[in-house]
Design an enzyme around this catalytic site. Sequence first.
Site, short mmCIF file in Angstrom:
data_model
loop_
_atom_site.label_atom_id
_atom_site.label_comp_id
_atom_site.label_asym_id
_atom_site.label_seq_id
_atom_site.Cartn_x
_atom_site.Cartn_y
_atom_site.Cartn_z
N GLU A 122 32.35 9.30 -42.00
CA GLU A 122 33.56 9.45 -42.38
C GLU A 122 34.23 7.99 -42.33
OE1 GLU A 122 31.89 10.95 -39.89
OE2 GLU A 122 31.91 12.97 -40.28
N HIS A 128 40.54 1.27 -47.88
CA HIS A 128 41.43 0.61 -46.93
C HIS A 128 40.35 -0.93 -46.75
CE1 HIS A 128 44.16 3.52 -45.64
NE2 HIS A 128 43.48 4.50 -46.06
N GLU A 144 40.08 -2.04 -39.11
CA GLU A 144 39.29 -1.14 -39.53
C GLU A 144 38.17 -0.80 -38.19
OE1 GLU A 144 40.13 0.61 -41.82
OE2 GLU A 144 41.47 -0.80 -43.13
N ASP A 198 45.42 -4.37 -46.50
CA ASP A 198 46.41 -3.66 -46.08
C ASP A 198 47.51 -4.23 -45.24
OD1 ASP A 198 45.36 -1.49 -47.06
OD2 ASP A 198 44.57 -0.46 -45.41
N ASP A 213 46.45 -5.37 -39.45
CA ASP A 213 45.77 -4.21 -39.79
C ASP A 213 44.23 -4.42 -39.01
OD1 ASP A 213 45.56 -1.36 -40.83
OD2 ASP A 213 44.05 -2.34 -41.95
#
Length: 249
Positions: free
Chosen positions: A52, A158, A9, A163, A7
């Site tokens: 965001e 997250h 980010e 994750d 995963d």
Amino acid sequence: MRQIILDTETTGIDPREGHRLIEIGAVEMVNRRLTGNTYHQYINPQREIEAEAVAVHGITNERVADEPVFAEVADAFWAFIEGAELVIHNAPFDVGFIDHELAMLHQSRGEPRLGPVADRCRVLDTLKLARDKHPGQRNSLDALCKRYEIDNGHRVLHGALLDAEILADVYLAMTGGQTALSLDASGGGEGGASAGGGMAIRRLALAPGRLTVVRPSEEELAAHRATLSRIREAAGECHWDQLGGGAPH
């Protein structure tokens, strides 16, 4: 089979708009067993992280300001994933960012490029897998955790490594993860005895690679014997529940 559950980010949602990786988390699985080998790295994206995005993963510009840039960690990351099958939820998103970083690295170094990912790794998209198995339903990672009864209560924001660890559990569950069966004669509720006095099946989750032995209680054994007695009475002469000519079991 070596699989890497992975995963990432990022600073935003589209690398074509200049967004970059800020965290990579991955866990290794061999023959459907987690090996304990992990890869986890924060990355200085050399640009601002959108508000965001911070709201989703909680990683601020200050958090990654002193982390290495992608060029400094690329070789170690590539060595960890090369040749494996990558298991990723919404794979086009993560692979798109990784390929973008690898292409930028090739351009800046002028050396033979490491990517793209698909040249050296197979990619399995668990979002596509979930949509095929559960059409018309929500198939986010949180929704799948709920559907497969996987505890993700510790997941507030997250995080790439967290994750990836959760996705490993989800992937095993979606593709036939291990379960155990036990006899339960306790009254009522999920996993309790049936209304007719027969055996109910209780599903017990097992950690990958470990086998848990559940021994019946005296009450469970008594309920088991009672069920066999009813079967013998209904069937007449019965030999299938006798071992070695001894007493019925």
